[in-house]
Motif scaffolding. Structure first.
Motif, mmCIF file in Angstrom:
data_model
loop_
_atom_site.group_PDB
_atom_site.id
_atom_site.type_symbol
_atom_site.label_atom_id
_atom_site.label_comp_id
_atom_site.label_asym_id
_atom_site.label_seq_id
_atom_site.Cartn_x
_atom_site.Cartn_y
_atom_site.Cartn_z
ATOM 1 N N MET A 12 36.048 -7.404 37.311
ATOM 2 C CA MET A 12 35.714 -6.693 36.091
ATOM 3 C C MET A 12 34.427 -5.872 36.238
ATOM 4 S SD MET A 12 35.574 -8.211 32.290
ATOM 5 C CE MET A 12 37.049 -7.713 31.473
ATOM 6 N N LYS A 13 33.502 -6.296 37.063
ATOM 7 C CA LYS A 13 32.249 -5.567 37.254
ATOM 8 C C LYS A 13 32.462 -4.265 38.009
ATOM 9 C CE LYS A 13 29.043 -9.418 37.151
ATOM 10 N NZ LYS A 13 28.026 -10.155 37.874
ATOM 11 N N PRO A 40 34.978 -1.941 37.977
ATOM 12 C CA PRO A 40 35.306 -0.764 37.159
ATOM 13 C C PRO A 40 34.115 -0.256 36.340
ATOM 14 C CG PRO A 40 37.061 -2.388 36.974
ATOM 15 C CD PRO A 40 35.921 -3.023 37.733
ATOM 16 N N ILE A 41 33.292 -1.151 35.857
ATOM 17 C CA ILE A 41 32.114 -0.744 35.084
ATOM 18 C C ILE A 41 31.130 -0.008 35.987
ATOM 19 C CG2 ILE A 41 30.093 -1.586 33.813
ATOM 20 C CD1 ILE A 41 31.905 -3.787 32.684
ATOM 21 N N LEU A 42 30.935 -0.501 37.187
ATOM 22 C CA LEU A 42 30.038 0.167 38.127
ATOM 23 C C LEU A 42 30.573 1.552 38.493
ATOM 24 C CD1 LEU A 42 29.008 -2.754 40.510
ATOM 25 C CD2 LEU A 42 27.620 -1.634 38.780
ATOM 26 N N LYS A 43 31.882 1.669 38.685
ATOM 27 C CA LYS A 43 32.477 2.978 38.973
ATOM 28 C C LYS A 43 32.281 3.926 37.797
ATOM 29 C CE LYS A 43 36.033 1.920 42.350
ATOM 30 N NZ LYS A 43 37.471 1.964 42.649
ATOM 31 N N LEU A 44 32.462 3.422 36.602
ATOM 32 C CA LEU A 44 32.270 4.239 35.407
ATOM 33 C C LEU A 44 30.820 4.717 35.312
ATOM 34 C CD1 LEU A 44 33.262 5.424 32.713
ATOM 35 C CD2 LEU A 44 32.694 3.229 31.667
ATOM 36 N N VAL A 45 29.892 3.828 35.533
ATOM 37 C CA VAL A 45 28.471 4.184 35.478
ATOM 38 C C VAL A 45 28.152 5.230 36.548
ATOM 39 C CG1 VAL A 45 26.120 3.314 35.835
ATOM 40 C CG2 VAL A 45 27.721 2.023 34.422
ATOM 41 N N THR A 48 30.200 7.353 37.907
ATOM 42 C CA THR A 48 30.837 8.607 37.505
ATOM 43 C C THR A 48 30.028 9.307 36.424
ATOM 44 O OG1 THR A 48 33.020 7.715 38.048
ATOM 45 C CG2 THR A 48 32.966 9.630 36.589
#
Length: 105
Positions: free
Chosen positions: A1-2, A4-9, A11
Motif C-alpha cells: 500500500m505504501k 502506490p502512495i510513494l509513486k503518486l507523491v 508523480t
C-alpha cells in the motif's frame, strides 16, 4: 500500500516541477509575436509617428520598473480586450523588458 502512495507523491512532485519551470520561464518569441500582432499597430497610432516602438522608448515613459511594465501590459489586455492569457501577458512583459526596458528581475 505504501508503494502506490510513494509513486503518486513522486508523480505530483514531477508535475509541480514541470509547471513551475513553465510558469517561471516566459516565451520571449511568443511575446514578440503578440507585440507584433496586437500591440504595435495601436501604439503606432497613439505615438502619432506611425512607430509603435516609440511608446516604449519615450522620455516621459510611465513605466519605471518591472512591476509597472507588468501592470501596463495587464491594463492594455483588459481595456483593449486583447484576450491574452496570464502566460501571454508574462511573455509580452518579458519580450518588452528584454527589447526595450532591461529592468532587473
Amino acid at each position: 500500500m505504501k508503494l502506490p502512495i510513494l509513486k503518486l507523491v513522486a508523480t505530483l512532485i514531477s508535475v509541480f516541477g514541470l509547471l513551475s519551470s513553465v510558469i517561471a520561464s516566459p516565451d520571449i518569441a511568443n511575446g514578440k509575436k503578440i507585440d507584433e500582432q496586437k500591440c504595435y499597430a495601436c501604439h503606432a497610432k497613439k505615438s502619432g509617428f506611425g512607430n509603435g516602438d516609440m511608446i516604449y522608448t519615450r522620455s516621459d515613459s510611465k513605466v519605471k520598473n518591472l512591476q509597472n511594465l507588468k501592470s501596463m501590459v495587464a491594463i492594455c489586455n483588459t481595456e483593449l480586450r486583447l484576450d491574452l492569457f496570464p502566460e501571454d501577458e508574462a511573455d509580452v512583459t518579458a519580450f518588452l523588458n528584454k527589447q526595450f526596458y532591461k529592468f532587473k528581475k
